[in-house]
Write a protein that holds these residues in place. Structure first.
Motif, short mmCIF file in Angstrom:
data_model
loop_
_atom_site.label_atom_id
_atom_site.label_comp_id
_atom_site.label_asym_id
_atom_site.label_seq_id
_atom_site.Cartn_x
_atom_site.Cartn_y
_atom_site.Cartn_z
N SER A 37 -4.26 0.43 1.46
CA SER A 37 -4.65 -0.51 1.62
C SER A 37 -6.15 -1.10 1.88
O SER A 37 -6.65 -2.08 2.45
CB SER A 37 -4.17 0.27 3.21
OG SER A 37 -2.88 0.58 3.89
N MET A 38 -7.48 -0.19 2.77
CA MET A 38 -8.24 -0.58 2.26
C MET A 38 -8.82 -1.79 0.82
O MET A 38 -9.60 -3.04 0.95
CB MET A 38 -9.47 0.23 2.22
CG MET A 38 -9.20 1.12 3.58
SD MET A 38 -10.43 2.93 3.08
CE MET A 38 -12.25 1.50 2.68
N THR A 39 -8.35 -1.05 0.07
CA THR A 39 -8.49 -2.51 -2.05
C THR A 39 -7.66 -3.25 -1.21
O THR A 39 -8.80 -5.09 -1.59
CB THR A 39 -7.98 -2.03 -2.49
OG1 THR A 39 -8.75 -0.17 -2.79
CG2 THR A 39 -8.01 -2.35 -3.64
N SER B 161 0.84 -1.07 -0.01
CA SER B 161 0.13 -0.42 -0.29
C SER B 161 0.71 1.13 0.18
O SER B 161 0.42 2.44 -0.92
CB SER B 161 -1.09 0.12 1.37
OG SER B 161 -1.78 -1.08 1.28
N ILE C 163 -4.39 5.01 2.80
CA ILE C 163 -5.63 4.17 2.77
C ILE C 163 -6.61 4.42 2.00
O ILE C 163 -6.89 2.90 2.59
CB ILE C 163 -6.27 5.83 4.31
CG1 ILE C 163 -5.88 5.98 5.39
CG2 ILE C 163 -7.64 4.82 4.52
CD1 ILE C 163 -6.06 7.25 5.96
N ALA C 164 -6.39 4.47 1.02
CA ALA C 164 -7.30 3.81 0.09
C ALA C 164 -6.85 2.43 -0.18
O ALA C 164 -7.37 1.76 -0.61
CB ALA C 164 -7.39 4.93 -1.60
N LEU D 183 -7.22 -5.16 2.11
CA LEU D 183 -7.91 -5.84 2.84
C LEU D 183 -9.41 -6.41 2.33
O LEU D 183 -9.45 -7.69 2.42
CB LEU D 183 -8.34 -4.90 4.22
CG LEU D 183 -6.19 -4.29 5.23
CD1 LEU D 183 -7.32 -3.61 5.88
CD2 LEU D 183 -6.38 -5.94 5.13
N LEU D 184 -9.31 -5.53 1.44
CA LEU D 184 -11.15 -6.04 0.29
C LEU D 184 -10.83 -7.15 -0.58
O LEU D 184 -11.99 -7.71 -0.47
CB LEU D 184 -11.77 -4.94 0.06
CG LEU D 184 -12.36 -3.56 1.55
CD1 LEU D 184 -13.06 -3.38 0.04
CD2 LEU D 184 -13.28 -4.44 2.04
#
Length: 97
Positions: free
Chosen positions: A73-75, A17, A70-71, A77-78
């Motif tokens: 990392s969220m991707t 990320s 943050i964007a 994790l998803l």
């Protein structure tokens, strides 16, 4: 999954990320400040920002980097599959874990 594997997984997600976010923060910095002059920026109340150009460039780069990290990392994790797949469920080979 034990603690060491979980820490390794978290480290991989973090590094996957941070680097693309760093690159995109540089691209955003170039795009934004090719259109906007840092000396023309104003606070929300209308008062001019009295920082040096390099301070504005630095702070905005860090903000861009944080938001894109943050964007990313969220991707990351998803797209993770659960540790225990349901029987009969098919997934693509080499799907990220």
């Amino acid at each position: 999954m034990d603690g060491q594997q979980a820490a390794g997984r978290a480290a991989r997600i973090l590094m996957a990320s941070i680097w693309p976010a760093f690159v995109m923060a540089g691209v955003l910095e170039g795009l934004v400040f090719s259109v906007i002059d840092p000396q023309d920026l104003h606070w929300f109340g209308g008062e001019a920002i009295e920082w040096s150009r390099s301070a504005i460039y630095s702070v905005s780069f860090l903000i861009f980097w944080l938001v894109t990290t943050i964007a990313c990392s969220m991707t990351a994790l998803l797209v993770q599959l659960p540790d225990h797949e349901e029987p009969g469920r098919r997934s693509a080979p080499n799907w990220p874990r």
